[in-house]
Write a protein that holds these residues in place. Structure first.
Motif, PDB file in Angstrom:
ATOM      1  N   ASN A   4       0.857  -1.186   0.000  1.00 26.84           N
ATOM      2  CA  ASN A   4       0.000   0.000   0.000  1.00 26.84           C
ATOM      3  C   ASN A   4       0.891   1.234   0.000  1.00 26.84           C
ATOM      4  O   ASN A   4       1.713   1.416   0.902  1.00 26.84           O
ATOM      5  N   LEU A   5       0.729   2.058  -1.016  1.00 26.79           N
ATOM      6  CA  LEU A   5       1.575   3.240  -1.174  1.00 26.79           C
ATOM      7  C   LEU A   5       0.901   4.528  -0.738  1.00 26.79           C
ATOM      8  O   LEU A   5       1.582   5.502  -0.447  1.00 26.79           O
ATOM      9  N   LEU A   6      -0.413   4.557  -0.714  1.00 29.40           N
ATOM     10  CA  LEU A   6      -1.114   5.774  -0.310  1.00 29.40           C
ATOM     11  C   LEU A   6      -1.146   5.834   1.208  1.00 29.40           C
ATOM     12  O   LEU A   6      -1.472   4.862   1.870  1.00 29.40           O
ATOM     13  N   GLY A   7      -0.809   6.986   1.754  1.00 33.44           N
ATOM     14  CA  GLY A   7      -0.640   7.087   3.201  1.00 33.44           C
ATOM     15  C   GLY A   7       0.716   6.512   3.556  1.00 33.44           C
ATOM     16  O   GLY A   7       1.616   6.468   2.740  1.00 33.44           O
ATOM     17  N   PRO A   8       0.872   6.016   4.761  1.00 36.09           N
ATOM     18  CA  PRO A   8       2.157   5.420   5.130  1.00 36.09           C
ATOM     19  C   PRO A   8       2.375   4.123   4.350  1.00 36.09           C
ATOM     20  O   PRO A   8       1.423   3.381   4.095  1.00 36.09           O
ATOM     21  N   LEU A   9       3.612   3.864   3.979  1.00 38.64           N
ATOM     22  CA  LEU A   9       3.947   2.623   3.279  1.00 38.64           C
ATOM     23  C   LEU A   9       3.581   1.448   4.168  1.00 38.64           C
ATOM     24  O   LEU A   9       3.920   1.406   5.349  1.00 38.64           O
ATOM     25  N   GLN A  10       2.862   0.485   3.585  1.00 37.11           N
ATOM     26  CA  GLN A  10       2.473  -0.704   4.319  1.00 37.11           C
ATOM     27  C   GLN A  10       2.706  -1.915   3.419  1.00 37.11           C
ATOM     28  O   GLN A  10       2.270  -1.936   2.270  1.00 37.11           O
ATOM     29  N   VAL A  11       3.406  -2.919   3.956  1.00 36.63           N
ATOM     30  CA  VAL A  11       3.672  -4.146   3.226  1.00 36.63           C
ATOM     31  C   VAL A  11       3.032  -5.283   4.001  1.00 36.63           C
ATOM     32  O   VAL A  11       3.274  -5.447   5.200  1.00 36.63           O
ATOM     33  N   LEU A  12       2.191  -6.063   3.315  1.00 34.69           N
ATOM     34  CA  LEU A  12       1.480  -7.177   3.932  1.00 34.69           C
ATOM     35  C   LEU A  12       1.819  -8.450   3.172  1.00 34.69           C
ATOM     36  O   LEU A  12       1.783  -8.477   1.948  1.00 34.69           O
ATOM     37  N   ARG A  13       2.113  -9.523   3.925  1.00 37.39           N
ATOM     38  CA  ARG A  13       2.517 -10.794   3.308  1.00 37.39           C
ATOM     39  C   ARG A  13       1.473 -11.856   3.608  1.00 37.39           C
ATOM     40  O   ARG A  13       0.932 -11.930   4.703  1.00 37.39           O
ATOM     41  N   GLY A  14       1.249 -12.717   2.621  1.00 36.46           N
ATOM     42  CA  GLY A  14       0.395 -13.886   2.811  1.00 36.46           C
ATOM     43  C   GLY A  14      -1.081 -13.567   2.837  1.00 36.46           C
ATOM     44  O   GLY A  14      -1.503 -12.411   2.804  1.00 36.46           O
ATOM     45  N   GLY A  15      -1.877 -14.644   2.913  1.00 36.55           N
ATOM     46  CA  GLY A  15      -3.327 -14.511   2.898  1.00 36.55           C
ATOM     47  C   GLY A  15      -3.876 -13.776   4.103  1.00 36.55           C
ATOM     48  O   GLY A  15      -4.884 -13.079   4.010  1.00 36.55           O
ATOM     49  N   GLU A  16      -3.212 -13.914   5.252  1.00 34.99           N
ATOM     50  CA  GLU A  16      -3.695 -13.241   6.459  1.00 34.99           C
ATOM     51  C   GLU A  16      -3.209 -11.807   6.572  1.00 34.99           C
ATOM     52  O   GLU A  16      -3.581 -11.075   7.483  1.00 34.99           O
ATOM     53  N   GLY A  17      -2.348 -11.380   5.675  1.00 32.46           N
ATOM     54  CA  GLY A  17      -1.884  -9.992   5.661  1.00 32.46           C
ATOM     55  C   GLY A  17      -0.951  -9.643   6.795  1.00 32.46           C
ATOM     56  O   GLY A  17      -1.091  -8.603   7.427  1.00 32.46           O
ATOM     57  N   THR A  18       0.019 -10.516   7.054  1.00 31.63           N
ATOM     58  CA  THR A  18       1.004 -10.258   8.096  1.00 31.63           C
ATOM     59  C   THR A  18       1.851  -9.054   7.715  1.00 31.63           C
ATOM     60  O   THR A  18       2.456  -9.029   6.642  1.00 31.63           O
ATOM     61  N   PRO A  19       1.917  -8.024   8.579  1.00 27.78           N
ATOM     62  CA  PRO A  19       2.722  -6.841   8.260  1.00 27.78           C
ATOM     63  C   PRO A  19       4.215  -7.180   8.194  1.00 27.78           C
ATOM     64  O   PRO A  19       4.708  -7.983   8.974  1.00 27.78           O
ATOM     65  N   VAL A  20       4.889  -6.552   7.261  1.00 28.44           N
ATOM     66  CA  VAL A  20       6.335  -6.708   7.095  1.00 28.44           C
ATOM     67  C   VAL A  20       6.967  -5.345   7.310  1.00 28.44           C
ATOM     68  O   VAL A  20       6.561  -4.359   6.684  1.00 28.44           O
ATOM     69  N   GLU A  21       7.949  -5.287   8.205  1.00 30.42           N
ATOM     70  CA  GLU A  21       8.649  -4.031   8.489  1.00 30.42           C
ATOM     71  C   GLU A  21       9.779  -3.848   7.471  1.00 30.42           C
ATOM     72  O   GLU A  21      10.634  -4.723   7.330  1.00 30.42           O
TER      73      GLU A  21
END
Length: 77
Positions: A4-21
């Motif tokens: 997700n690029l809009l707003g703060p950068l957010q990276v989500l991995r896998g089907g459950e959307g685990t956040p990646v720092e």
């Protein structure tokens, strides 16, 4: 993986959307730059121009390679 690029950068991995720092401004910028051209080649010269602007590193190839390796580790690739 979802980026997700809009707003703060957010990276989500896998089907459950685990956040990646993804730490470090330049590392986040590399991820954003690559995400803007999904499935396309982004040349080293383009990355150097976008990441370092008017102050490129002395060894651009090594600098880009190092950043890509760090990004892969951060993303768990």
């Amino acid at each position: 993986m979802r980026i997700n690029l809009l707003g703060p950068l957010q990276v989500l991995r896998g089907g459950e959307g685990t956040p990646v720092e993804v730490g470090g401004a330049r590392l986040r910028l590399l991820l954003i730059r690559l995400a803007l051209d999904p499935g396309r080649v982004v040349t080293r010269d383009r990355l150097v121009d976008d990441l370092w602007a008017d102050a490129p590193p002395a060894e651009p190839a090594g600098a880009v390679q190092s950043l890509v390796a760090r990004l892969r580790r951060a993303l768990g690739a």
